[in-house]
Design an enzyme around this catalytic site. Sequence first.
Site, mmCIF file in Angstrom:
data_model
loop_
_atom_site.group_PDB
_atom_site.id
_atom_site.type_symbol
_atom_site.label_atom_id
_atom_site.label_comp_id
_atom_site.label_asym_id
_atom_site.label_seq_id
_atom_site.Cartn_x
_atom_site.Cartn_y
_atom_site.Cartn_z
ATOM 1 N N ALA A 156 0.957 -1.004 0.051
ATOM 2 C CA ALA A 156 0.378 0.051 0.288
ATOM 3 C C ALA A 156 0.866 1.191 0.399
ATOM 4 C CB ALA A 156 -1.417 -0.043 1.470
ATOM 5 N N ASN A 157 0.077 2.439 0.123
ATOM 6 C CA ASN A 157 1.374 3.436 0.038
ATOM 7 C C ASN A 157 0.243 4.689 1.493
ATOM 8 O OD1 ASN A 157 -1.192 5.194 -1.107
ATOM 9 N ND2 ASN A 157 -0.947 3.834 -2.422
ATOM 10 N N ARG A 158 0.790 5.552 1.949
ATOM 11 C CA ARG A 158 0.173 6.696 2.004
ATOM 12 C C ARG A 158 -0.998 7.528 2.523
ATOM 13 N NH1 ARG A 158 4.399 6.136 6.331
ATOM 14 N NH2 ARG A 158 6.258 5.626 5.398
ATOM 15 N N SER A 159 -1.158 7.554 1.139
ATOM 16 C CA SER A 159 -2.173 8.586 0.931
ATOM 17 C C SER A 159 -3.008 7.947 2.030
ATOM 18 C CB SER A 159 -3.004 7.875 -0.555
ATOM 19 O OG SER A 159 -3.914 8.433 -0.564
ATOM 20 N N ALA A 172 -3.461 6.849 -5.726
ATOM 21 C CA ALA A 172 -2.541 6.449 -5.279
ATOM 22 C C ALA A 172 -2.327 5.138 -5.779
ATOM 23 C CB ALA A 172 -1.605 7.401 -3.919
#
Length: 430
Positions: free
Chosen positions: A237-240, A303
């Site tokens: 995943a990512n930090r969005s 994202a």
Amino acid sequence: MDERSQAQDDTSLRGLAGRRVLLIIAGGIAAYKSLDLIRRLRAAGAAVRPIMTEGAQAFITPLAVGALAADKVFVDLFSREDEQDVGHIRLARDCDLVLVAPATADLMAKMAHGLADDLASTVLLATNRPVLIAPAMNPVMWAKAPTRRNLALLRDDGVHVVGPAIGEMAESGERGEGRMSEPADIALAAARLIEPPLAAGPAEKASTQVDKPLAGRRAVVTSGPTHEPIDPVRYIANRSSGRQGHAIAAALAGLGAEVTLVSGPVAIPDPANVRVRHVETAREMLDAVMTSLPADIAVMVAAVADWRVESLSDQKIKKAPGDAAPALILTENPDILKTIGHHAERPAVVVGFAAETQSVLANGRDKLERKGADLIVANDVSPRTGIMGGEHNQVTLISRDGVEHWPDMDKATVAERLARVIAERLISKS
């Protein structure tokens, strides 16, 4: 909280004034937050009638709940006094909203499968009012396949969901997705859900072209991250946070557009007056976007993870002493913006986002051409900026006509300004 923030909160919760909220408190450690939630709902002018499960009473007392709610606390399906007039049906109908906070894995499972073996689950099955749940459980429980299936069933049945958030758990050393959303966010989601739309009078209707330039237009917006599973517990995943995408969906709706928001996993409330489709993976997001066509506007803010694991493990990948790290073979995810930008049913205005850590302008211009977009909103998401997951944004708007450097603004202001640019561009193409 300063006076400005308090005034903003008061305004955003105005939909609760005079409304009746049936609050169901289930048995989890997060039940203690329901006390603050009751206080916030009542401060906004809502009447709160509580139901507590047997498990909830192990964490907080009916006495405390009743004192804050200023109403009787209902706990027993087979109460002789309350059931003389079929009390569970009366509770299910005599409200404007049914709010479940916390919503445990057990209660969600009962809701999904129509079980009714206590007062809370029976009321939920008997209600014909909007239902909003705030899930709260251990991250492993939240990630398990049965919980995900139950969540999908509930959303398909029209149940609204706020959270859960990512953070520290009650268990020592546990952190992840599953923490109940904060009471302020739950109250805001409740207000947005039950606030009635304002009826337009003759003057408002006459000024639709000015105030609602996107009336009759359709828009699809993507928001948040995607979660690409590795095994039943882990994912890429990512930090969005989804704040920018959600704000843009709300801003387009505010200009009159019929908006479909395709959201990855986020811990913020759904925006009001927007149709929301919740997804997990990039492939699910692409499917949801494609089924939302045709549209006049596409704003691809999410994202999206560029890669996913080629072979998903059915079981948690375990480590043993001396074992080497497992090799993860990655495969490329679909490019949603490029697919839309070159599609036969391409919307008239296609907007993409370029989250960069270097060469922001050059990479944004390259993306504009490769992806077939009309506008690219580029920004620097290096950790020092605090933009990814934060409240503010500083963007560069790139088109084939030139480049605009916007000053630092909160994400809602960025969204409103971008929505106006989109409306002007769409009108010019008409």
